[in-house]
Design an enzyme around this catalytic site. Structure first.
Site, mmCIF file in Angstrom:
data_model
loop_
_atom_site.group_PDB
_atom_site.id
_atom_site.type_symbol
_atom_site.label_atom_id
_atom_site.label_comp_id
_atom_site.label_asym_id
_atom_site.label_seq_id
_atom_site.Cartn_x
_atom_site.Cartn_y
_atom_site.Cartn_z
ATOM 1 N N LYS A 152 0.439 -0.922 0.058
ATOM 2 C CA LYS A 152 -0.290 -0.411 -0.096
ATOM 3 C C LYS A 152 0.630 1.047 -0.331
ATOM 4 O O LYS A 152 2.005 1.570 0.011
ATOM 5 C CB LYS A 152 -0.680 -0.046 1.045
ATOM 6 C CG LYS A 152 -1.618 1.674 1.559
ATOM 7 C CD LYS A 152 -2.971 1.589 2.465
ATOM 8 C CE LYS A 152 -3.896 2.707 2.543
ATOM 9 N NZ LYS A 152 -4.313 2.727 3.883
ATOM 10 N N GLU A 202 -10.030 12.994 11.710
ATOM 11 C CA GLU A 202 -9.125 11.595 12.203
ATOM 12 C C GLU A 202 -7.994 11.747 13.246
ATOM 13 O O GLU A 202 -7.348 12.792 13.477
ATOM 14 C CB GLU A 202 -7.948 10.594 11.126
ATOM 15 C CG GLU A 202 -7.981 9.574 11.165
ATOM 16 C CD GLU A 202 -6.713 9.572 10.250
ATOM 17 O OE1 GLU A 202 -6.448 7.950 10.021
ATOM 18 O OE2 GLU A 202 -6.855 9.525 9.232
ATOM 19 N N GLU A 246 -8.018 -1.914 3.267
ATOM 20 C CA GLU A 246 -7.395 -1.493 3.936
ATOM 21 C C GLU A 246 -6.891 -1.157 5.001
ATOM 22 O O GLU A 246 -6.395 -0.456 5.449
ATOM 23 C CB GLU A 246 -7.499 -0.228 2.498
ATOM 24 C CG GLU A 246 -7.032 0.988 2.518
ATOM 25 C CD GLU A 246 -7.057 2.361 1.654
ATOM 26 O OE1 GLU A 246 -6.899 3.721 2.242
ATOM 27 O OE2 GLU A 246 -8.300 1.968 0.746
ATOM 28 N N GLU A 382 -11.826 9.956 -5.539
ATOM 29 C CA GLU A 382 -11.472 10.054 -4.144
ATOM 30 C C GLU A 382 -10.946 11.341 -4.086
ATOM 31 O O GLU A 382 -11.744 12.115 -3.005
ATOM 32 C CB GLU A 382 -11.176 8.983 -3.742
ATOM 33 C CG GLU A 382 -11.350 8.947 -2.313
ATOM 34 C CD GLU A 382 -10.920 7.703 -1.622
ATOM 35 O OE1 GLU A 382 -10.085 8.217 -0.526
ATOM 36 O OE2 GLU A 382 -10.323 6.382 -2.102
#
Length: 398
Positions: A152, A202, A246, A382
């Site tokens: 990733k 977050e 993910e 995105e």
């Protein structure tokens, strides 16, 4: 959390939750430090003690600075500021001379009053890189993942916005804060004429006493103005094999980083959803109990940073890939913003949904987690959706 100093600017409200937080939002001026979290609203002015740059870990330098503040007679000092993505680069952290605190913005009924809409501005927008170049970078990363080089990487792109007149930071902060009052909104100086401003969803990690909370987000879908479509997108995200994988990679990394510091750690087996005004995110709330009380919130944040949600995995390889692919320095984007006190408590947030403002320019940042199942067009879309948080706050469109 105690204040280092308190300044009264108006008569106390009839109820402490009515007007207390929004009054600090209204009092923000460029050069001040504003930070709103689900626990506190903070507004700081001046600098009593600056955290110095150096080769020692930033959490140790912060601890020494707080100790110096205590030795100088400051009661319950608090460090506020930002740490870059590259934690070896200079940070913008200090103990303020004056700190005002209030309850969370979300608890203040006045936060429901809408901010003034942005006025007409002739923004010049330059994408760096161009969307098709970004998509090509995603395709290259996916090809290398299929060859087994790594699993990733988080690739980002930017938009450079230029205005004929200086950026109106207080108005921008009002729109960001009132749009998502339950999140983490910040405006922090990072240089003589630069301000890091944003609204992150977050939490990297918080500590209150021996209780630790982390809230990794990974896996996203843009919101829709159509209710039925919005619900469909949320449900699809919860079942997306690509996004669940993910997300699991990030949660496992958080688990591994926190476990050595905790006597107990609870990690839910499946994620839930959280929403912002523009995005759905897969979310897992990890909770724990510290094994020893001498580990600060910032020490935990440094152990976690960078998570695979902002860098990739393996970390060293992912860092190299993004350095090769991204034609800009991330600076404070995907770094850490927050506060910490001399007892080790604090809240440290992942620096996303942000921009760096300097006079007439804004640089917006957005990234996407790239895995082997990623499609370049979808990842480019995105990042475009993530830009919407800021574009709407300044009245600009792609």
């Amino acid at each position: 959390m105690s204040t280092a100093s308190q300044v009264a600017t108006h008569e106390p409200p009839a109820h402490p939750a009515i007007g207390a937080a929004t009054s600090l939002l209204d009092a923000y001026t460029p050069g001040a430090r504003f930070l709103a979290t689900p626990r506190h609203t903070l507004l700081a002015h001046g600098t009593a003690h600056q955290v110095p740059h150096g080769e020692r870990p930033v959490d140790e330098r912060v601890a020494d600075t707080l100790a110096d503040a205590v030795a100088a007679g400051q009661k319950s000092p608090v460090v506020i500021g930002a740490i870059p993505f590259d934690h070896t680069a200079p940070a913008a952290l200090s103990v303020p001379a004056v700190l005002r605190t209030a309850p969370p913005l979300a608890s203040d009924p006045l936060v429901a009053l809408p901010a003034a809409a942005p006025g007409p501005v002739d923004w010049h927008i330059r994408p760096v890189p161009e969307p098709e170049v970004y998509a090509a970078g995603v395709a290259s990363a996916v090809e290398r993942m299929w060859r087994g080089e790594f699993s990733k990487v988080v690739l980002a792109r930017t938009l450079e916005l230029t205005s004929p007149s200086p950026v109106d930071l207080p108005a921008m902060l009002q729109r960001l804060a009132r749009r998502d009052p339950s999140g983490y909104t910040f405006a922090l100086p990072t240089g003589p004429t630069r301000t890091l401003i944003g609204a992150s969803p977050e939490l990297l990690v918080s500590r209150r006493g021996q209780r630790v909370v982390a809230n990794p987000l990974a896996g996203s879908a843009p919101r829709s103005a159509d209710l039925a479509e919005d619900v469909r997108r949320a449900a699809a995200l919860l079942e997306s094999v690509k996004d669940l994988h993910e997300h699991a990679v990030v949660v496992d990394a958080v688990h591994q980083a926190l476990a050595p510091h905790c006597s107990e750690l609870t990690v839910p087996s499946r994620p839930t959803l959280i929403r912002t005004a523009t995005m759905w995110h897969l979310s897992t709330t990890v909770t724990g109990t510290l094994a020893t009380p001498d580990v600060s919130a910032l020490t935990l944040a440094c152990a976690l940073h960078p998570t695979p949600a902002v860098c990739g995995t393996p970390t060293t390889t992912a860092r190299q890939i993004l350095t090769e692919t991204e034609p800009f320095d991330r600076g404070y984007f995907t770094g850490i913003v927050g506060w910490g006190d001399d007892r080790g408590d604090g809240e440290w947030v992942v620096t996303i949904r942000c921009a760096e403002a300097e006079e007439r320019t804004l640089r917006l940042y957005a990234g996407a987690g790239i895995v082997a199942a990623s499609e370049p067009e979808a990842e480019t879309a995105e990042t475009a959706a993530k830009f919407r948080t800021f574009l709407s706050a300044v009245g600009a469109e792609l």
